[in-house]
Structure formats: C-alpha cells, structure tokens
Motif scaffolding. Structure first.
Motif, mmCIF file in Angstrom:
data_model
loop_
_atom_site.group_PDB
_atom_site.id
_atom_site.type_symbol
_atom_site.label_atom_id
_atom_site.label_comp_id
_atom_site.label_asym_id
_atom_site.label_seq_id
_atom_site.Cartn_x
_atom_site.Cartn_y
_atom_site.Cartn_z
ATOM 1 N N GLY A 1 58.170 -31.745 36.185
ATOM 2 C CA GLY A 1 59.108 -30.295 36.256
ATOM 3 C C GLY A 1 59.899 -30.913 37.862
ATOM 4 N N PHE A 2 59.577 -30.949 38.527
ATOM 5 C CA PHE A 2 60.443 -31.299 39.895
ATOM 6 C C PHE A 2 61.105 -32.720 39.929
ATOM 7 N N ALA A 3 60.208 -33.836 39.265
ATOM 8 C CA ALA A 3 60.860 -35.261 39.102
ATOM 9 C C ALA A 3 61.694 -34.999 37.968
ATOM 10 N N ILE A 4 61.827 -34.217 37.162
ATOM 11 C CA ILE A 4 63.161 -34.142 36.464
ATOM 12 C C ILE A 4 64.242 -33.636 37.101
ATOM 13 N N ALA A 5 64.223 -32.582 37.680
ATOM 14 C CA ALA A 5 64.862 -31.547 38.957
ATOM 15 C C ALA A 5 65.536 -32.795 38.799
ATOM 16 N N TYR A 6 65.197 -33.475 39.881
ATOM 17 C CA TYR A 6 65.405 -34.681 41.129
ATOM 18 C C TYR A 6 65.717 -35.966 40.938
ATOM 19 N N LEU A 7 64.807 -36.180 39.687
ATOM 20 C CA LEU A 7 65.585 -37.831 39.235
ATOM 21 C C LEU A 7 66.444 -37.339 37.919
ATOM 22 N N ALA A 8 66.897 -36.915 37.804
ATOM 23 C CA ALA A 8 68.160 -36.341 36.378
ATOM 24 C C ALA A 8 69.034 -35.998 36.849
ATOM 25 N N ARG A 9 70.035 -36.012 36.319
ATOM 26 C CA ARG A 9 71.520 -35.165 36.434
ATOM 27 C C ARG A 9 71.161 -34.052 36.490
ATOM 28 N N PRO A 10 71.410 -33.184 37.325
ATOM 29 C CA PRO A 10 72.021 -31.425 36.770
ATOM 30 C C PRO A 10 72.173 -31.188 35.548
ATOM 31 N N ARG A 11 73.392 -31.895 34.886
ATOM 32 C CA ARG A 11 73.535 -31.176 33.376
ATOM 33 C C ARG A 11 72.834 -32.315 32.350
ATOM 34 N N ALA A 12 72.260 -33.344 33.289
ATOM 35 C CA ALA A 12 71.262 -33.788 31.480
ATOM 36 C C ALA A 12 69.755 -33.823 31.750
ATOM 37 N N ALA A 13 69.306 -32.031 33.210
ATOM 38 C CA ALA A 13 68.048 -32.147 33.302
ATOM 39 C C ALA A 13 67.402 -31.654 31.752
ATOM 40 N N THR A 14 68.058 -30.539 30.860
ATOM 41 C CA THR A 14 68.052 -29.851 30.217
ATOM 42 C C THR A 14 67.391 -31.195 29.079
ATOM 43 N N VAL A 15 67.835 -31.547 28.724
ATOM 44 C CA VAL A 15 68.137 -32.658 27.450
ATOM 45 C C VAL A 15 66.849 -33.631 28.479
ATOM 46 N N MET A 16 66.393 -34.224 28.743
ATOM 47 C CA MET A 16 65.384 -34.858 29.628
ATOM 48 C C MET A 16 64.473 -34.130 29.305
ATOM 49 N N ALA A 17 63.871 -32.729 30.139
ATOM 50 C CA ALA A 17 62.619 -32.081 29.804
ATOM 51 C C ALA A 17 62.476 -31.921 28.225
ATOM 52 N N ASN A 18 63.398 -31.412 26.781
ATOM 53 C CA ASN A 18 63.015 -31.916 25.060
ATOM 54 C C ASN A 18 62.723 -33.189 25.591
ATOM 55 N N LEU A 19 63.355 -34.082 25.376
ATOM 56 C CA LEU A 19 62.823 -34.992 25.435
ATOM 57 C C LEU A 19 61.788 -36.278 25.522
ATOM 58 N N LEU A 20 61.262 -35.301 26.610
ATOM 59 C CA LEU A 20 59.675 -35.731 27.156
ATOM 60 C C LEU A 20 58.409 -34.186 27.158
ATOM 61 N N PHE A 21 59.329 -33.337 26.882
ATOM 62 C CA PHE A 21 58.020 -32.859 26.342
ATOM 63 C C PHE A 21 57.489 -32.189 24.505
ATOM 64 N N LEU A 22 58.784 -32.254 23.679
ATOM 65 C CA LEU A 22 58.391 -32.506 22.518
ATOM 66 C C LEU A 22 57.529 -33.869 22.076
ATOM 67 N N PRO A 23 57.888 -34.397 22.377
ATOM 68 C CA PRO A 23 56.534 -36.234 22.455
ATOM 69 C C PRO A 23 55.033 -35.632 23.031
ATOM 70 N N LEU A 24 54.901 -34.985 24.262
ATOM 71 C CA LEU A 24 53.894 -34.870 24.973
ATOM 72 C C LEU A 24 53.340 -33.915 24.264
ATOM 73 N N ALA A 25 53.824 -32.612 23.844
ATOM 74 C CA ALA A 25 53.343 -31.331 23.030
ATOM 75 C C ALA A 25 52.586 -32.137 21.506
ATOM 76 N N PHE A 26 53.874 -32.924 20.896
ATOM 77 C CA PHE A 26 53.360 -33.204 18.967
ATOM 78 C C PHE A 26 51.498 -34.783 19.761
ATOM 79 N N ALA A 27 52.113 -35.372 20.303
ATOM 80 C CA ALA A 27 50.624 -36.406 20.972
ATOM 81 C C ALA A 27 49.873 -35.961 20.881
ATOM 82 N N SER A 28 49.612 -34.487 21.979
ATOM 83 C CA SER A 28 48.561 -33.992 22.651
ATOM 84 C C SER A 28 47.921 -33.309 21.781
ATOM 85 N N GLY A 29 47.975 -33.495 20.285
ATOM 86 C CA GLY A 29 47.645 -32.332 19.316
ATOM 87 C C GLY A 29 48.449 -30.757 19.151
ATOM 88 N N PHE A 30 48.926 -29.769 20.159
ATOM 89 C CA PHE A 30 48.590 -28.584 20.160
ATOM 90 C C PHE A 30 49.476 -28.213 18.855
#
Length: 291
Positions: A183-212
């Motif tokens: 989360g910290f990496a996203i917060a400082y690497l992405a533009r503030p307005r793009a952080a939510t989009v970036m978090a979603n783009l990373l989180f959903l594939p991670l959760a799906f591919a991890s078998g959740f």
C-alpha cells in the motif's frame, strides 16, 4: 537540601508559563504516545465514515454470508468444514484489501492534499503518522476477524479452540501490516488520483490468483503456475495451515503442500522488498520537493 522540581523561568525570574499567559507543554508520551494519539484520531474518523465501515469491514462479512454459509456444513476429506476454509479465504481477502486501500488510497489522498508535506515542516514526525496508520489498520483487521468469525461460529457451525482463534487473528493482523508495504509503495509511486485505480488493478488479480475465491484446481493451469510466486498466495497458505490440517489445505486450495518456512520466507521477503521500494519512493519525493 530540597530536591523539588523547579518551574522553568524566564531570564527575569518569572515563571515562563505565567509570563506568557500559557501553560506548560503537555507530555505527549514520546513517539509511542504520538502513534497512539494518531491511531485514536484516525479510528474515530473511520468510525464516522459509513462508506469506510461498509467497504472495509462489512463486505467480507457479506461475502461470507453469500458464499461461505451455503456449503458451510460440507466437509473436506480430513474432516474440516467448508465453512472454516471459506472463513480463512474471505477474511484474508478482507485483510489484504484493507492493507492496500487504507495505505494505498488513504495515504495517497493525504499526499495529494499536501498533508504529508505539511507534517515534514512541523515537529510532528512523519513516522508517528505512518505508525498510527498501521495501528489503525491492525484494529480494523481485528474487526474484520471478529465480524467474519462471529458469523462463522453462529451460522456456519465453525468451532475452534482459543489457541487456534488467537493464531488466526494474529496471522490476519500481521497480514495487514505486512501488505501495508505494498500500500505504501502504491501511495508513493502512483499519482494520488490514480492510487485507487492502481490498488484495484493489483488487488483483484492477486486475490483471484491466490485462490481466495476459487480453488486453484478449478482455475486455468496458468494461474496455478503463477500463484506460488505471489506473496498473497503464501499468506493464505499460512492462514489455512493455522486452523486446518495440511491435507485439507491441499484438498481445498488445489495447491501442493509446501513447508511453512517457505511461506513465511515469501511473505516476509516480499514485505521487506516492497517496504524498501516505498521508502526509496518517499525519499525521492522529499528530495524533489526540497529541490
């Protein structure tokens, strides 16, 4: 000789607080006290925010009600109830989501508003702000565990002894702290307005591919090949192993059993790597701002 503490005085001998009409500085309890005060303020703010309460805490509970309860009484070959396995899956989903969006989105918003830059210009240490945010997320993780666990126990027939409940809660709390580095990496690497989009783009594939959501054995083979390289997969495996026998973990997730030490190494190693990335990005931004 008297050893009573003396009131600070001005050069003229008048007590400093009386001379200025103010009061003596309040003891904040050091850096630990500042972290605790920050956490209290952030917790109060989050509890007043219905959107956050529903999104972060209620969604995992609702998902368990929809997907965990219908087959909760079914059993795996080793005797583990499906309700328990789904409890682990959906709580892990909620905890990783909390880590990414609390740290990724909220810290990015504070960064975009200039709040972190303002903190750096004051005596208040930025580390205390980040520590308070971490403590706040840990409390929220416990709320998720309490919500899903209570539903699983009351409606899903899940029964665990005190030790395994404590181990489960401990792993989930540690998980939100471990994945806060992402989360910290996203917060400082992405533009503030793009952080939510970036978090979603990373989180959903991670959760799906991890078998959740679905066992890896029911997903395309390529996802099963990628899963062992994801820290979220190893986090899930640790959580399953805390409350289920290894044979049932393999039966439920569709992934071959691996040593616990390997899962720990993956989770801790990724946290260290992502933390280093976030720290470098934060320092780069601080240097750029000063320049």
């Amino acid at each position: 000789m008297s050893t009573a503490p003396r009131t600070p005085t001005s050069p003229g001998g008048t007590p400093a607080a009386s001379r200025t009409g103010g009061t003596a500085p309040r003891d904040t309890g050091g850096r630990t006290g500042l972290v605790a005060r920050t956490a209290v303020v952030q917790l109060r703010a989050s509890f007043r925010n219905a959107e956050f309460a529903v999104g972060a805490v209620a969604v995992p509970v609702l998902l368990y009600a929809m997907f965990g309860l219908p087959n909760a009484s079914s059993q795996l070959p080793g005797g583990t109830r499906i309700g328990l396995a789904m409890l682990v899956s959906l709580t892990a989903y909620g905890v990783v989501s909390l880590a990414l969006f609390t740290f990724g989105e909220n810290v990015a918003k504070d960064r975009g508003r200039g709040w972190l830059r303002t903190l750096r210009a004051t005596p208040f240490p930025t580390a205390a702000y980040l520590g308070g945010t971490s403590l706040t997320a840990a409390v929220h993780a416990l709320l998720i565990v309490a919500g899903t666990g209570l539903l699983a126990a009351l409606a899903g027939g899940v029964r665990l002894d005190v030790g395994r409940w404590a181990a489960f809660a401990g792993i989930m709390t540690a998980g939100v702290l471990v994945f806060s580095t992402l989360g910290f990496a996203i917060a400082y690497l992405a533009r503030p307005r793009a952080a939510t989009v970036m978090a979603n783009l990373l989180f959903l594939p991670l959760a799906f591919a991890s078998g959740f959501f679905f066992p890896l054995s029911e997903l395309p083979a390529v996802i099963g090949d990628v899963a062992p390289y994801l820290p979220t997969f190893h986090f899930g495996q640790l959580a399953y192993r805390a409350v289920m026998p290894a044979s049932d973990v393999a039966a439920f997730t569709g992934a071959a059993t691996q040593p616990v030490a390997l899962h720990v190494a993956w989770v801790v190693g990724s946290a260290v790597l992502l933390g280093a990335v976030a720290l470098l990005a934060a320092r780069r931004e601080a240097v750029t701002r000063r320049g």
